[in-house]
Design a protein around this motif. Structure first.
Motif, PDB file in Angstrom:
ATOM      1  N   UNK A  65       0.741  -1.238   0.654  1.00  0.00           N
ATOM      2  CA  UNK A  65       0.069  -0.170   0.108  1.00  0.00           C
ATOM      3  C   UNK A  65       1.154   1.035   0.636  1.00  0.00           C
ATOM      4  N   UNK A  66       0.579   2.441  -0.356  1.00  0.00           N
ATOM      5  CA  UNK A  66       1.054   3.837  -0.311  1.00  0.00           C
ATOM      6  C   UNK A  66       1.311   3.637   1.425  1.00  0.00           C
ATOM      7  N   UNK A  67       0.451   3.416   2.186  1.00  0.00           N
ATOM      8  CA  UNK A  67       1.843   4.142   3.432  1.00  0.00           C
ATOM      9  C   UNK A  67       3.099   2.582   3.673  1.00  0.00           C
ATOM     10  N   UNK A 126       7.881  -6.484 -13.508  1.00  0.00           N
ATOM     11  CA  UNK A 126       8.863  -5.878 -11.894  1.00  0.00           C
ATOM     12  C   UNK A 126       7.699  -5.308 -11.162  1.00  0.00           C
ATOM     13  N   UNK A 127       7.679  -3.672 -11.321  1.00  0.00           N
ATOM     14  CA  UNK A 127       6.795  -3.531 -10.457  1.00  0.00           C
ATOM     15  C   UNK A 127       5.980  -3.910  -9.959  1.00  0.00           C
ATOM     16  N   UNK A 128       5.371  -4.319 -11.013  1.00  0.00           N
ATOM     17  CA  UNK A 128       3.653  -5.672 -10.246  1.00  0.00           C
ATOM     18  C   UNK A 128       4.123  -6.491  -9.555  1.00  0.00           C
ATOM     19  N   UNK A 129       5.328  -6.910  -9.557  1.00  0.00           N
ATOM     20  CA  UNK A 129       5.785  -8.312  -8.510  1.00  0.00           C
ATOM     21  C   UNK A 129       5.957  -7.667  -7.090  1.00  0.00           C
ATOM     22  N   UNK A 130       6.265  -5.975  -7.242  1.00  0.00           N
ATOM     23  CA  UNK A 130       6.823  -5.312  -5.896  1.00  0.00           C
ATOM     24  C   UNK A 130       5.382  -5.165  -5.545  1.00  0.00           C
ATOM     25  N   UNK A 131       4.474  -4.569  -5.847  1.00  0.00           N
ATOM     26  CA  UNK A 131       2.988  -4.590  -5.828  1.00  0.00           C
ATOM     27  C   UNK A 131       1.666  -4.600  -6.656  1.00  0.00           C
TER      28      UNK A 131
END
Lengths: 149, 133
Positions: free
Chosen positions: B2-4, B66-71
Protein backbone atom coordinates in the motif's frame (compact mmCIF):
# COMPACT_ATOMS: atom_id res chain seq x y z
CA UNK A 1 22.88 17.66 -44.57
CA UNK A 2 21.53 20.42 -42.34
CA UNK A 3 18.00 19.77 -41.16
CA UNK A 4 15.62 22.60 -40.31
CA UNK A 5 14.02 21.05 -37.25
CA UNK A 6 11.68 23.98 -36.57
CA UNK A 7 10.34 23.77 -40.12
CA UNK A 8 9.91 20.01 -39.86
CA UNK A 9 7.89 20.41 -36.70
CA UNK A 10 5.83 23.27 -38.10
CA UNK A 11 5.02 21.42 -41.30
CA UNK A 12 4.40 17.92 -39.98
CA UNK A 13 3.47 17.85 -36.29
CA UNK A 14 -0.08 17.62 -35.06
CA UNK A 15 -1.82 16.11 -38.10
CA UNK A 16 -3.46 12.69 -38.04
CA UNK A 17 -2.07 10.65 -40.93
CA UNK A 18 -3.36 7.19 -40.15
CA UNK A 19 -6.25 5.53 -38.32
CA UNK A 20 -6.59 1.80 -37.71
CA UNK A 21 -8.91 -0.40 -35.62
CA UNK A 22 -7.70 -3.38 -33.62
CA UNK A 23 -9.98 -5.97 -31.97
CA UNK A 24 -8.57 -7.16 -28.64
CA UNK A 25 -8.79 -10.82 -27.62
CA UNK A 26 -8.15 -12.50 -24.28
CA UNK A 27 -5.57 -14.76 -25.96
CA UNK A 28 -3.51 -11.78 -27.14
CA UNK A 29 -3.62 -10.09 -23.75
CA UNK A 30 -2.54 -13.23 -21.94
CA UNK A 31 0.20 -14.15 -24.44
CA UNK A 32 1.77 -10.69 -24.21
CA UNK A 33 1.63 -10.64 -20.39
CA UNK A 34 3.15 -14.10 -20.04
CA UNK A 35 5.90 -13.26 -22.54
CA UNK A 36 7.14 -10.40 -20.32
CA UNK A 37 7.00 -12.47 -17.14
CA UNK A 38 3.79 -11.19 -15.57
CA UNK A 39 2.25 -13.61 -13.06
CA UNK A 40 -0.88 -11.89 -11.67
CA UNK A 41 -4.04 -13.73 -12.78
CA UNK A 42 -5.72 -10.51 -13.98
CA UNK A 43 -3.01 -10.38 -16.65
CA UNK A 44 -2.40 -14.07 -17.33
CA UNK A 45 -5.62 -16.03 -16.75
CA UNK A 46 -7.96 -15.82 -19.76
CA UNK A 47 -10.92 -16.76 -17.52
CA UNK A 48 -10.24 -14.07 -14.89
CA UNK A 49 -13.24 -11.71 -14.59
CA UNK A 50 -10.95 -8.65 -14.36
CA UNK A 51 -8.61 -9.68 -17.18
CA UNK A 52 -6.94 -6.58 -18.63
CA UNK A 53 -3.92 -5.53 -20.68
CA UNK A 54 -0.50 -4.90 -19.20
CA UNK A 55 0.44 -1.20 -19.40
CA UNK A 56 2.46 -1.35 -22.61
CA UNK A 57 0.29 -3.83 -24.50
CA UNK A 58 -0.69 -1.16 -27.05
CA UNK A 59 2.96 -0.73 -28.09
CA UNK A 60 2.57 -3.90 -30.16
CA UNK A 61 0.18 -2.17 -32.55
CA UNK A 62 1.41 -0.55 -35.73
CA UNK A 63 -0.50 1.55 -38.19
CA UNK A 64 -0.56 1.00 -41.94
CA UNK A 65 2.26 3.46 -42.38
CA UNK A 66 5.11 4.62 -40.22
CA UNK A 67 5.29 8.23 -41.44
CA UNK A 68 2.96 10.64 -43.24
CA UNK A 69 3.00 10.47 -47.03
CA UNK A 70 5.92 12.52 -48.41
CA UNK A 71 7.55 12.90 -44.98
CA UNK A 72 11.19 13.78 -45.81
CA UNK A 73 13.99 11.27 -45.37
CA UNK A 74 16.61 12.80 -43.13
CA UNK A 75 19.44 10.51 -44.12
CA UNK A 76 20.52 8.59 -47.20
CA UNK A 77 22.72 6.25 -45.19
CA UNK A 78 21.15 5.76 -41.76
CA UNK A 79 17.89 3.93 -41.14
CA UNK A 80 17.67 5.37 -37.62
CA UNK A 81 16.53 3.46 -34.57
CA UNK A 82 14.00 3.12 -31.81
CA UNK A 83 15.24 5.35 -28.98
CA UNK A 84 12.38 4.88 -26.55
CA UNK A 85 8.71 4.48 -25.81
CA UNK A 86 6.49 6.47 -23.45
CA UNK A 87 3.13 4.95 -22.58
CA UNK A 88 0.45 6.83 -20.71
CA UNK A 89 -2.40 4.60 -19.60
CA UNK A 90 -5.78 6.34 -19.45
CA UNK A 91 -8.06 3.39 -18.83
CA UNK A 92 -8.25 -0.40 -18.85
CA UNK A 93 -8.12 -2.40 -22.06
CA UNK A 94 -10.16 -5.59 -21.86
CA UNK A 95 -10.94 -8.60 -24.06
CA UNK A 96 -13.65 -7.83 -26.59
CA UNK A 97 -12.69 -4.17 -26.83
CA UNK A 98 -12.03 -2.67 -30.24
CA UNK A 99 -9.46 0.11 -30.11
CA UNK A 100 -8.99 2.80 -32.69
CA UNK A 101 -5.44 4.09 -33.05
CA UNK A 102 -4.78 7.52 -34.53
CA UNK A 103 -1.23 8.30 -35.62
CA UNK A 104 0.45 11.68 -35.81
CA UNK A 105 3.87 13.28 -35.54
CA UNK A 106 3.82 14.76 -32.04
CA UNK A 107 7.20 16.50 -31.91
CA UNK A 108 10.52 16.96 -33.66
CA UNK A 109 13.61 18.09 -31.78
CA UNK A 110 17.38 17.79 -31.91
CA UNK A 111 20.17 17.06 -29.48
CA UNK A 112 23.88 17.46 -30.01
CA UNK A 113 26.24 15.05 -28.32
CA UNK A 114 29.61 13.40 -28.76
CA UNK A 115 28.46 11.64 -31.90
CA UNK A 116 27.08 14.80 -33.50
CA UNK A 117 23.57 16.04 -34.07
CA UNK A 118 20.69 13.66 -33.57
CA UNK A 119 17.14 14.34 -34.66
CA UNK A 120 14.32 12.86 -32.59
CA UNK A 121 10.94 12.41 -34.23
CA UNK A 122 8.15 11.60 -31.79
CA UNK A 123 5.50 9.41 -33.40
CA UNK A 124 2.29 9.39 -31.35
CA UNK A 125 -0.49 6.80 -31.39
CA UNK A 126 -3.63 7.64 -29.44
CA UNK A 127 -5.89 4.72 -28.61
CA UNK A 128 -9.61 4.91 -27.80
CA UNK A 129 -12.01 2.06 -27.17
CA UNK A 130 -15.32 1.37 -28.93
CA UNK A 131 -17.10 3.81 -26.56
CA UNK A 132 -14.68 6.61 -27.48
CA UNK A 133 -12.96 6.48 -24.09
CA UNK A 134 -9.21 7.15 -24.09
CA UNK A 135 -7.21 4.00 -23.36
CA UNK A 136 -3.57 4.90 -23.95
CA UNK A 137 -1.18 7.33 -25.61
CA UNK A 138 2.04 5.84 -26.95
CA UNK A 139 4.92 8.12 -27.95
CA UNK A 140 7.71 6.49 -29.90
CA UNK A 141 10.99 8.42 -30.02
CA UNK A 142 12.67 7.62 -33.30
CA UNK A 143 16.27 8.74 -33.57
CA UNK A 144 17.79 9.74 -36.86
CA UNK A 145 21.30 11.00 -37.49
CA UNK A 146 21.48 13.31 -40.51
CA UNK A 147 24.17 12.76 -43.11
CA UNK A 148 27.27 14.92 -42.58
CA UNK A 149 27.54 18.01 -44.80
CA UNK B 1 1.89 -3.12 -1.03
CA UNK B 2 0.00 0.00 0.00
CA UNK B 3 1.08 3.63 -0.40
CA UNK B 4 1.74 3.87 3.35
CA UNK B 5 4.21 0.98 3.10
CA UNK B 6 6.51 2.83 0.67
CA UNK B 7 9.33 5.25 1.45
CA UNK B 8 11.63 7.48 -0.57
CA UNK B 9 14.62 5.47 -1.76
CA UNK B 10 13.00 2.08 -1.34
CA UNK B 11 14.48 -0.47 -3.71
CA UNK B 12 12.24 -2.92 -5.52
CA UNK B 13 13.40 -6.55 -5.33
CA UNK B 14 15.64 -7.02 -8.36
CA UNK B 15 14.80 -9.72 -10.88
CA UNK B 16 16.62 -11.62 -13.61
CA UNK B 17 14.31 -11.81 -16.62
CA UNK B 18 14.49 -14.51 -19.26
CA UNK B 19 15.78 -13.12 -22.58
CA UNK B 20 16.86 -16.48 -24.00
CA UNK B 21 16.31 -17.03 -27.74
CA UNK B 22 13.16 -19.03 -26.92
CA UNK B 23 11.72 -16.30 -24.69
CA UNK B 24 12.45 -13.55 -27.21
CA UNK B 25 10.93 -15.61 -30.02
CA UNK B 26 7.81 -16.15 -27.92
CA UNK B 27 7.51 -12.42 -27.25
CA UNK B 28 8.23 -11.44 -30.84
CA UNK B 29 5.57 -13.81 -32.12
CA UNK B 30 2.90 -12.47 -29.80
CA UNK B 31 3.91 -8.87 -30.54
CA UNK B 32 4.09 -9.44 -34.30
CA UNK B 33 7.76 -8.40 -34.40
CA UNK B 34 9.15 -10.89 -36.82
CA UNK B 35 12.22 -8.98 -38.01
CA UNK B 36 15.33 -11.20 -38.21
CA UNK B 37 17.31 -8.79 -35.98
CA UNK B 38 15.52 -10.38 -33.03
CA UNK B 39 16.46 -13.98 -33.91
CA UNK B 40 19.42 -14.07 -36.23
CA UNK B 41 22.88 -12.87 -35.14
CA UNK B 42 24.14 -12.58 -38.71
CA UNK B 43 21.13 -10.57 -39.89
CA UNK B 44 21.51 -8.26 -36.89
CA UNK B 45 25.24 -7.75 -37.57
CA UNK B 46 24.47 -6.75 -41.14
CA UNK B 47 22.49 -3.86 -39.62
CA UNK B 48 25.44 -2.81 -37.49
CA UNK B 49 24.13 -4.42 -34.31
CA UNK B 50 26.32 -6.62 -32.09
CA UNK B 51 24.05 -9.64 -32.66
CA UNK B 52 20.37 -10.49 -32.18
CA UNK B 53 18.75 -7.98 -29.82
CA UNK B 54 15.82 -7.98 -27.42
CA UNK B 55 12.91 -5.84 -28.72
CA UNK B 56 12.67 -2.53 -26.88
CA UNK B 57 9.05 -3.06 -25.96
CA UNK B 58 9.92 -6.45 -24.46
CA UNK B 59 12.44 -4.73 -22.17
CA UNK B 60 9.76 -2.20 -21.30
CA UNK B 61 7.34 -5.00 -20.46
CA UNK B 62 9.94 -6.74 -18.28
CA UNK B 63 10.34 -3.51 -16.27
CA UNK B 64 6.57 -3.19 -15.85
CA UNK B 65 6.50 -6.78 -14.59
CA UNK B 66 9.17 -5.85 -12.02
CA UNK B 67 6.83 -3.17 -10.64
CA UNK B 68 3.89 -5.59 -10.56
CA UNK B 69 5.87 -8.24 -8.67
CA UNK B 70 6.77 -5.60 -6.06
CA UNK B 71 3.22 -4.23 -5.83
CA UNK B 72 0.70 -6.64 -7.38
CA UNK B 73 -2.25 -4.24 -6.96
CA UNK B 74 -0.37 -1.30 -8.48
CA UNK B 75 -1.72 0.52 -11.52
CA UNK B 76 1.03 1.85 -13.74
CA UNK B 77 -0.23 5.16 -15.12
CA UNK B 78 2.89 6.16 -17.01
CA UNK B 79 5.82 4.13 -18.26
CA UNK B 80 8.61 5.92 -20.08
CA UNK B 81 11.65 3.96 -21.21
CA UNK B 82 14.75 4.98 -23.14
CA UNK B 83 16.55 2.30 -25.13
CA UNK B 84 20.12 3.44 -24.56
CA UNK B 85 21.96 0.54 -26.10
CA UNK B 86 21.08 -2.87 -27.52
CA UNK B 87 20.42 -5.75 -25.13
CA UNK B 88 21.66 -9.02 -26.58
CA UNK B 89 19.43 -12.05 -26.86
CA UNK B 90 20.77 -14.74 -24.53
CA UNK B 91 22.37 -12.28 -22.11
CA UNK B 92 21.73 -12.39 -18.35
CA UNK B 93 20.20 -8.99 -17.50
CA UNK B 94 18.93 -7.65 -14.20
CA UNK B 95 15.93 -5.34 -13.70
CA UNK B 96 16.05 -2.89 -10.82
CA UNK B 97 13.84 -0.12 -9.50
CA UNK B 98 14.03 2.57 -6.82
CA UNK B 99 11.34 4.88 -5.47
CA UNK B 100 12.27 8.50 -6.20
CA UNK B 101 9.12 10.47 -5.38
CA UNK B 102 5.83 10.09 -3.52
CA UNK B 103 2.55 11.99 -3.95
CA UNK B 104 0.32 11.35 -0.92
CA UNK B 105 -2.63 13.22 -2.44
CA UNK B 106 -2.81 11.04 -5.55
CA UNK B 107 -1.30 8.00 -3.78
CA UNK B 108 1.24 7.66 -6.57
CA UNK B 109 4.96 6.96 -6.48
CA UNK B 110 7.66 7.52 -9.08
CA UNK B 111 9.99 4.61 -9.68
CA UNK B 112 13.29 4.87 -11.56
CA UNK B 113 13.91 1.71 -13.55
CA UNK B 114 17.02 0.19 -15.08
CA UNK B 115 17.80 -2.90 -17.05
CA UNK B 116 21.50 -3.78 -17.17
CA UNK B 117 23.40 -6.66 -18.73
CA UNK B 118 25.68 -9.08 -16.84
CA UNK B 119 28.61 -6.66 -17.24
CA UNK B 120 26.62 -4.06 -15.33
CA UNK B 121 26.16 -1.92 -18.44
CA UNK B 122 22.81 -0.13 -18.43
CA UNK B 123 20.85 -0.91 -21.59
CA UNK B 124 17.43 0.53 -20.76
CA UNK B 125 16.43 3.26 -18.30
CA UNK B 126 12.97 4.41 -17.45
CA UNK B 127 10.49 5.86 -15.02
CA UNK B 128 7.07 4.71 -13.96
CA UNK B 129 4.31 6.61 -12.22
CA UNK B 130 2.48 4.04 -10.15
CA UNK B 131 -0.79 4.40 -8.29
CA UNK B 132 -1.02 2.29 -5.13
CA UNK B 133 -4.01 1.27 -3.04
Amino acid sequence: MAVDVAALKRDWAGFEFDRVEFPVSAEELVAFARAVGETAPWFTDPAHPELRAVPNFTTKYHGRRMWPPDFPRLSKTSVGFDAGKRVEVHGPLRPGDVVTARSSIHDVYEKTGRSGTMIFIVHRMEFRNQRGEPVATVDWRFLQQPDPD
Amino acid sequence: MRFEDVGFGDELPACAPDVSPEAVRRFAQTAGMLHPRFFDDEAARREGLPGAIVPGIMSQGLLAALVHRWAPEARIELLDTTFRAPLRVGSKPTCRGVVTDLDPVRRTVEVDLTLANEAGETRVVGTARVRLP
